[in-house]
Design a protein around this motif. Structure first.
Motif, PDB file in Angstrom:
ATOM      1  N   HIS A 111      10.899  27.010   6.992  1.00 58.39           N
ATOM      2  CA  HIS A 111      10.817  28.187   7.845  1.00 58.39           C
ATOM      3  C   HIS A 111      12.159  28.913   7.812  1.00 58.39           C
ATOM      4  N   GLY A 112      12.153  30.182   8.192  1.00 57.74           N
ATOM      5  CA  GLY A 112      13.375  30.961   8.212  1.00 57.74           C
ATOM      6  C   GLY A 112      13.228  32.169   9.109  1.00 57.74           C
ATOM      7  N   VAL A 113      14.280  32.957   9.171  1.00 58.43           N
ATOM      8  CA  VAL A 113      14.286  34.184   9.966  1.00 58.43           C
ATOM      9  C   VAL A 113      14.859  35.298   9.103  1.00 58.43           C
ATOM     10  N   GLY A 114      14.632  36.524   9.517  1.00 62.67           N
ATOM     11  CA  GLY A 114      15.157  37.689   8.821  1.00 62.67           C
ATOM     12  C   GLY A 114      16.031  38.524   9.725  1.00 62.67           C
TER      13      GLY A 114
ATOM     14  N   LEU B  91      17.411  44.054   4.392  1.00 57.24           N
ATOM     15  CA  LEU B  91      16.844  42.836   4.970  1.00 57.24           C
ATOM     16  C   LEU B  91      17.491  41.621   4.334  1.00 57.24           C
ATOM     17  N   ALA B  92      17.946  40.693   5.191  1.00 55.95           N
ATOM     18  CA  ALA B  92      18.468  39.407   4.727  1.00 55.95           C
ATOM     19  C   ALA B  92      17.619  38.300   5.318  1.00 55.95           C
TER      20      ALA B  92
ATOM     21  N   ALA C 281      24.510  38.876   9.063  1.00 60.46           N
ATOM     22  CA  ALA C 281      24.982  38.552  10.413  1.00 60.46           C
ATOM     23  C   ALA C 281      23.854  38.702  11.434  1.00 60.46           C
ATOM     24  N   ILE C 282      23.024  39.722  11.279  1.00 58.49           N
ATOM     25  CA  ILE C 282      21.889  39.916  12.186  1.00 58.49           C
ATOM     26  C   ILE C 282      20.910  38.756  12.058  1.00 58.49           C
ATOM     27  N   ALA C 283      20.666  38.312  10.831  1.00 57.38           N
ATOM     28  CA  ALA C 283      19.763  37.175  10.622  1.00 57.38           C
ATOM     29  C   ALA C 283      20.323  35.909  11.267  1.00 57.38           C
TER      30      ALA C 283
END
Length: 389
Positions: free
Chosen positions: A25-28, A39-40, A128-130
């Motif tokens: 799993h991950g986040v963006g 988008l990262a 950084a936002i991710a």
């Protein structure tokens, strides 16, 4: 070739503690701009997986959604910086696609960048936002409405236009005051002895053409003041026209905030625009913390007991906090229950300032309850509004 995985169909709820993501799993994180968005994607350990930049166009947003679908990770949530401004088109598209979209304040990434002495580029900002999205599962949802209604968006447009007209009128009055004090004393002595600018401008208009022996500079100043008076009247007329459009919009939205003493149509509009969807606040305490009316504990030595002292919260939404203060002042002046409440707090050895803060905290509860009631009644009655274009 990894199997494509789409967005999760449910939204996670976090109750007071961080939740670690599962493997795979991950986040963006999205850093939006006027013409592009970056988008990262990071995994559950914070490692950068991939980065993509797309234009902010229908085709570009479609490319972004396809990129998320084809990634090897299951995206649990996506953080967007400025989701109510430059990031609104991306945030709305992601929410419509079923993603859990969160708002990341710019100061969070700026603090991380300063602390770690990182460079500033779109890719660095998106990463950084991710990472902020990964680190804080309790970030607020993006935007004020997941699916804004046409009536609410129209009310927001009226609100923004009215605020702009008021600022223009204030600027005209402020500049006119500076010109008034530069007029000859022979003219100033015949003006009303008041600090208000508008009566003085109207008096100048009454005596227009009756001043003799003026220099060319003074005549230019008088012409400027007459033009300012004309502009102020024009702006005031436009504001009054907009004010007539507010009550019908409030009625369409089923708003009953005007039933509260001290809240008129304009104040109700300000609250609806600032708060957005009231159901994004699950408790009264959460709303009070958001608008800065809940006190912050400031004590030491209490151990496991309650905090001994609290201080004012200078954070939160200051616009809503200002509205609470105005309603408090109005109710204390002419609403008997409010006068009784403040008097009881003072009798409990609280200062006037502490009693005022306690009353503002109670007003926050009353306002959010009204908004919850209005939203529930609107949903149960089946009132539907056309979707925003």
């Amino acid at each position: 070739m990894p199997t494509p995985r789409g967005p999760r169909s449910h939204r996670s709820r976090f109750l007071g503690k961080a939740v670690e993501l599962e493997a795979g799993h991950g986040v963006g994180g999205i850093d939006p701009h006027k013409h592009s968005a970056t988008l990262a994607v990071v995994d559950s350990h914070g490692h950068l997986v991939d980065v993509v930049s797309v234009p902010v166009t229908p085709a570009g947003i479609g490319e972004l959604l396809e990129f998320l679908t084809d990634t090897e990770l299951v995206i649990d949530r996506i953080g967007v910086e400025g989701s109510a401004a430059l990031g609104q088109p991306v945030a709305v598209a992601l929410s419509a696609a079923g993603y859990d979209v969160r708002e990341v304040q710019p100061n969070r990434t700026a603090e991380r960048r300063r602390r770690r002495r990182r460079a500033k580029t779109d890719i660095e900002d998106a990463e950084a936002i991710a990472r902020e999205t990964l680190a804080d599962p309790q970030l607020p949802p993006a935007g004020k409405h997941a699916a804004p209604e046409a009536a609410w968006e129209e009310l927001t447009a009226v609100h923004d236009w009215r605020d702009s007209l008021i600022l223009q009128r204030v600027r005209q009055l402020t500049e006119a005051e500076a010109v008034l004090v530069s007029l000859p004393l022979s003219i100033r002595s015949q003006l009303p002895s008041t600090s208000r600018v508008l009566p003085q401008l109207e008096m100048l208009e009454t005596f227009a053409g009756q001043w003799d022996g003026l220099s060319t500079v003074d005549r230019v100043r008088l012409d400027r003041l007459q033009a300012a008076l004309d502009d102020i009247r024009l702006l005031t007329g436009r504001i009054k026209i907009l004010d007539k459009r507010i009550p019908p919009l409030l009625e369409q939205l089923g708003c009953t905030l005007t039933e509260i003493c001290g809240i008129g149509p304009v104040t109700a509009m300000d609250l609806l625009v600032e708060v957005g969807d009231p159901c994004r606040f699950t408790t009264e305490a959460q709303f009070a913390r958001w608008c800065g009316s809940a006190p912050i504990a400031l004590s030491s030595g209490e151990g496991h007991g309650p905090a001994r002292r609290h201080r004012l919260d200078v954070g939160g939404n200051r616009n809503v906090n200002s509205i609470l203060h105005i309603v408090h002042v109005t109710q204390v002046r002419c609403h008997e229950p409010a006068r009784t409440y403040v008097a009881r707090k003072i009798a409990e050895n609280k200062t006037k300032r502490e009693a005022r803060r306690a009353h503002k905290r109670q007003l926050a509860n009353v306002i959010i309850r009204h908004m919850w009631k209005d939203e529930a009644l609107r949903k149960t009655s089946g009132t539907a509004f056309p979707a925003a274009a």
